[in-house]
Scaffold this motif. Structure first.
Motif, PDB file in Angstrom:
ATOM      1  N   ARG A  95       0.886  -1.230  -0.065  1.00  0.00           N
ATOM      2  CA  ARG A  95       0.028  -0.036  -0.029  1.00  0.00           C
ATOM      3  C   ARG A  95       0.862   1.203   0.000  1.00  0.00           C
ATOM      4  O   ARG A  95       0.460   2.366  -0.646  1.00  0.00           O
ATOM      5  N   ALA A  96       1.918   1.353   0.716  1.00  0.00           N
ATOM      6  CA  ALA A  96       2.844   2.340   0.786  1.00  0.00           C
ATOM      7  C   ALA A  96       3.430   2.764  -0.428  1.00  0.00           C
ATOM      8  O   ALA A  96       3.584   3.815  -1.055  1.00  0.00           O
ATOM      9  N   ARG A  97       3.891   1.656  -1.429  1.00  0.00           N
ATOM     10  CA  ARG A  97       4.317   1.994  -2.544  1.00  0.00           C
ATOM     11  C   ARG A  97       3.195   2.252  -3.597  1.00  0.00           C
ATOM     12  O   ARG A  97       3.652   2.978  -4.401  1.00  0.00           O
ATOM     13  N   ILE A  98       2.161   1.846  -3.643  1.00  0.00           N
ATOM     14  CA  ILE A  98       1.082   2.343  -4.419  1.00  0.00           C
ATOM     15  C   ILE A  98       0.812   3.683  -4.465  1.00  0.00           C
ATOM     16  O   ILE A  98       0.618   4.486  -5.381  1.00  0.00           O
ATOM     17  N   GLU A  99       0.732   4.119  -3.039  1.00  0.00           N
ATOM     18  CA  GLU A  99       0.901   5.677  -2.787  1.00  0.00           C
ATOM     19  C   GLU A  99       2.017   6.559  -3.056  1.00  0.00           C
ATOM     20  O   GLU A  99       2.116   7.669  -2.841  1.00  0.00           O
ATOM     21  N   GLN A 100       3.066   5.786  -3.269  1.00  0.00           N
ATOM     22  CA  GLN A 100       4.536   6.325  -3.497  1.00  0.00           C
ATOM     23  C   GLN A 100       4.999   7.033  -2.027  1.00  0.00           C
ATOM     24  O   GLN A 100       5.269   8.256  -1.839  1.00  0.00           O
ATOM     25  N   ARG A 101       4.463   6.331  -0.905  1.00  0.00           N
ATOM     26  CA  ARG A 101       4.957   7.031   0.398  1.00  0.00           C
ATOM     27  C   ARG A 101       5.655   6.010   1.338  1.00  0.00           C
ATOM     28  O   ARG A 101       5.538   5.709   2.236  1.00  0.00           O
ATOM     29  N   ASN A 102       6.260   4.995   0.164  1.00  0.00           N
ATOM     30  CA  ASN A 102       6.937   3.999   0.933  1.00  0.00           C
ATOM     31  C   ASN A 102       8.419   4.372   1.228  1.00  0.00           C
ATOM     32  O   ASN A 102       9.764   3.852   0.685  1.00  0.00           O
ATOM     33  N   ARG A 103       8.691   4.865   2.551  1.00  0.00           N
ATOM     34  CA  ARG A 103       9.843   5.289   3.356  1.00  0.00           C
ATOM     35  C   ARG A 103       9.670   4.942   4.673  1.00  0.00           C
ATOM     36  O   ARG A 103       8.602   5.065   5.336  1.00  0.00           O
ATOM     37  N   GLY A 104      10.681   4.748   5.357  1.00  0.00           N
ATOM     38  CA  GLY A 104      10.697   4.373   6.888  1.00  0.00           C
ATOM     39  C   GLY A 104      10.685   2.801   7.243  1.00  0.00           C
ATOM     40  O   GLY A 104      10.641   2.078   6.336  1.00  0.00           O
ATOM     41  N   GLY A 105       9.968   2.788   8.206  1.00  0.00           N
ATOM     42  CA  GLY A 105       9.875   1.383   8.978  1.00  0.00           C
ATOM     43  C   GLY A 105       9.394   1.425  10.324  1.00  0.00           C
ATOM     44  O   GLY A 105       9.296   2.763  11.007  1.00  0.00           O
ATOM     45  N   LEU A 106       9.201   0.367  11.050  1.00  0.00           N
ATOM     46  CA  LEU A 106       8.850   0.512  12.248  1.00  0.00           C
ATOM     47  C   LEU A 106       9.485  -0.876  13.092  1.00  0.00           C
ATOM     48  O   LEU A 106       9.941  -1.810  12.530  1.00  0.00           O
ATOM     49  N   ARG A 107       9.871  -0.419  14.499  1.00  0.00           N
ATOM     50  CA  ARG A 107      10.256  -1.497  15.209  1.00  0.00           C
ATOM     51  C   ARG A 107       9.456  -1.718  16.507  1.00  0.00           C
ATOM     52  O   ARG A 107       9.148  -0.670  17.273  1.00  0.00           O
ATOM     53  N   ILE A 108       9.011  -2.955  16.904  1.00  0.00           N
ATOM     54  CA  ILE A 108       8.018  -3.268  17.917  1.00  0.00           C
ATOM     55  C   ILE A 108       8.703  -4.266  18.932  1.00  0.00           C
ATOM     56  O   ILE A 108       9.651  -5.240  18.389  1.00  0.00           O
ATOM     57  N   TRP A 109       9.032  -4.106  20.303  1.00  0.00           N
ATOM     58  CA  TRP A 109       9.638  -4.793  21.191  1.00  0.00           C
ATOM     59  C   TRP A 109       8.860  -5.425  22.336  1.00  0.00           C
ATOM     60  O   TRP A 109       7.665  -4.635  22.549  1.00  0.00           O
ATOM     61  N   ALA A 110       8.964  -6.814  22.482  1.00  0.00           N
ATOM     62  CA  ALA A 110       8.142  -7.447  23.331  1.00  0.00           C
ATOM     63  C   ALA A 110       9.089  -8.201  24.336  1.00  0.00           C
ATOM     64  O   ALA A 110      10.333  -8.373  24.057  1.00  0.00           O
ATOM     65  N   ASP A 111       8.750  -8.378  25.615  1.00  0.00           N
ATOM     66  CA  ASP A 111       9.572  -9.397  26.486  1.00  0.00           C
ATOM     67  C   ASP A 111       9.508 -10.656  25.968  1.00  0.00           C
ATOM     68  O   ASP A 111       9.047 -11.308  24.817  1.00  0.00           O
ATOM     69  N   ARG A 112      10.440 -11.756  26.568  1.00  0.00           N
ATOM     70  CA  ARG A 112      10.667 -12.909  26.250  1.00  0.00           C
ATOM     71  C   ARG A 112       9.271 -13.901  25.869  1.00  0.00           C
ATOM     72  O   ARG A 112       9.460 -15.267  25.526  1.00  0.00           O
ATOM     73  N   ARG A 113       8.337 -13.346  26.819  1.00  0.00           N
ATOM     74  CA  ARG A 113       6.822 -14.120  26.707  1.00  0.00           C
ATOM     75  C   ARG A 113       6.061 -13.616  25.443  1.00  0.00           C
ATOM     76  O   ARG A 113       4.821 -13.882  25.318  1.00  0.00           O
ATOM     77  N   SER A 114       6.650 -12.508  24.785  1.00  0.00           N
ATOM     78  CA  SER A 114       6.042 -12.086  23.550  1.00  0.00           C
ATOM     79  C   SER A 114       4.763 -10.879  24.273  1.00  0.00           C
ATOM     80  O   SER A 114       4.063 -10.476  23.051  1.00  0.00           O
TER      81      SER A 114
END
Length: 467
Positions: free
Chosen positions: A387-406
């Motif tokens: 979807r980001a590429r379709i709209e030509q807004r395909n930049r960046g990213g995300l990082r999600i962190w969880a504990d060892r139990r998820s």
């Protein structure tokens, strides 16, 4: 001097103060609201609303220039600076009027104008006209922009703050923004898109509140394409130069340099408005920078029946937190005034965002490089996201962190419409959800939320795909 008495005295008619006054009244307390300044909330007058109006104008100009990517030709894009700022102020004033309309519903004897100061732990003086005896008080005096020492004495014609920026008649030809935090980067990008030559200076190397190394690098690359970035650079001095300003800077390698701009915007933070309150007279225990020691959950200050809420406590200076803190402080003040006890609700999941394009967001527990062994991190990047590429807004990213139990802990992100992804994650963290539980939800195709699911899948696999 007029003498009054009340159950709860609320100092400040901004977001937190209005919420506190309303909550105290709803709890049955006689409450008085005191305002020394214009009122109307920082957000409506000089904060989130006018800044978003500027951002939207910049986005409109940018999208028009970039329409050729889709085969749409816009022959010419002309930015009318006075018209942009005139529209901004008209809408800003409408938001402020809406706030005041709510205040006008309250009895006149519950609203006082003037600077309040504590005479003791149960008495306030308002200017030189009223003395108020209270059973409990709420400090909700907001914050004001900080002015760096090198800019002192240059005057408002050359130096802008977020309190004065939106009152200028026209866009400057060039602008130096001091501070790469949420406010600085948001205004810097908007101004650049409106045709202003923008240089941004920050002593640090991070932008837009991001701290994860991969996302910080992405932010520098993305924003650096539109703004002249000077990170790791200290502004050492400033002096008039014709009708503009010449800044003297120390570069990251220790070399000296200078930059001339028409105007400078100070965006290095907003410290609490506590000066003149005579907090010592109330018996409050003061900590660093004169801020009262207070419980972060009940908002009760150490040393007296006084609560502190909103930007005044510098805990989480964003509107939704100020509203909730105001309600907590108002209810607790009413309870204390009636010989009850203050309650200490659990804090909300931290949520902060910046409305640049792409936007950024931080949710929950912050990034911590030292905690990597106790966490699992999931990653998703937007360059190849459908979807980001379709709209030509395909930049960046995300990082999600969880504990060892998820169990989900927090995240940072930069990308298209991340404000919506951030809300979904904040709700999940608040509910104690695991990555697997949140992943087991419908993700429609093609949507940006599919990128969210990608990062969650990485967590359930034990961190595959992290970066």
């Amino acid at each position: 001097m007029r003498e009054l008495s009340c159950d709860v005295a609320v100092i400040g008619a901004g977001t937190a103060g209005i919420a506190a006054h309303r909550a105290a009244r709803e709890a049955g307390a006689r409450a008085v609201l005191i305002e020394a300044g214009p009122g109307g909330t920082t957000c409506a007058r000089v904060g989130c609303m006018p800044s978003k109006l500027l951002t939207v104008a910049g986005r409109a100009a940018h999208d028009a220039r970039a329409a050729h990517r889709f085969g749409v030709r816009v022959p010419e894009v002309a930015v009318d600076g006075p018209a942009v700022l005139g529209h901004l102020r008209a809408e800003r004033d409408r938001f402020v009027r809406h706030v005041f309309e709510g205040l006008e519903e309250w009895p006149a004897d519950e609203r006082l104008d003037g600077q309040a100061r504590f005479l003791d732990g149960e008495t306030l003086a308002v200017a030189d006209h009223t003395r108020i005896r209270f059973r409990a008080a709420v400090i909700a005096t907001g914050s004001s922009p900080s002015l760096p020492k090198p800019l002192e004495g240059l005057g408002p014609a050359r130096v802008l703050t977020t309190d004065t920026l939106f009152g200028i008649a026209d866009l400057p030809a060039s602008l130096a923004v001091l501070g790469g935090g949420p406010v600085g980067i948001e205004i810097a990008q908007a101004m650049a898109r409106l045709g202003v030559a923008v240089s941004l200076f920050d002593v640090g190397h991070e932008l837009a509140g991001l701290t994860h190394p991969a996302l910080t690098r992405a932010a520098v690359e993305i924003f650096g394409a539109e703004i002249d970035l000077h990170l790791g650079t200290e502004v050492m001095g400033a002096e008039p130069d014709g009708d503009g300003v010449r800044l003297s800077v120390r570069n990251p390698d220790g070399s000296q340099g200078s930059v001339r701009v028409e105007r400078v915007l100070a965006a290095i933070g907003r410290p609490p408005n506590l000066e003149g309150l005579a907090l010592e007279a109330a018996g409050l225990r003061l900590g660093e920078h004169g801020l009262p020691d207070f419980d972060a959950r009940s908002l009760l200050c150490a040393g007296g029946p006084v609560f502190i809420a909103g930007d005044a406590n510098a805990l989480r200076p964003v509107l939704h937190e100020a509203t909730r803190q105001g309600r907590i402080a108002g209810r607790n003040a009413a309870a204390l005034a009636g010989s009850g006890a203050a309650t200490a609700p659990e804090p909300w999941t931290a949520l902060a965002m910046v409305f640049t394009q792409p936007g950024t967001a931080s949710v929950g527990a912050p990034y911590d490089a030292q905690a990597e062994d106790a966490r699992v991190t999931g990653a998703a990047d937007f360059p190849d996201q459908g979807r980001a590429r379709i709209e030509q807004r395909n930049r960046g990213g995300l990082r999600i962190w969880a504990d060892r139990r998820s169990v989900l802990l927090g995240a940072e992100m930069i990308g298209p419409d991340v404000e919506h992804l951030a809300h979904l994650l904040a709700f999940a963290i608040q509910d104690g959800a695991t990555a697997g539980r949140l992943r087991d939800r419908p993700y429609y195709h093609p949507t940006l939320e599919e990128g969210f699911e990608t990062a969650l899948a990485a967590i359930t696999r034990g961190g595959a795909g992290t970066g």
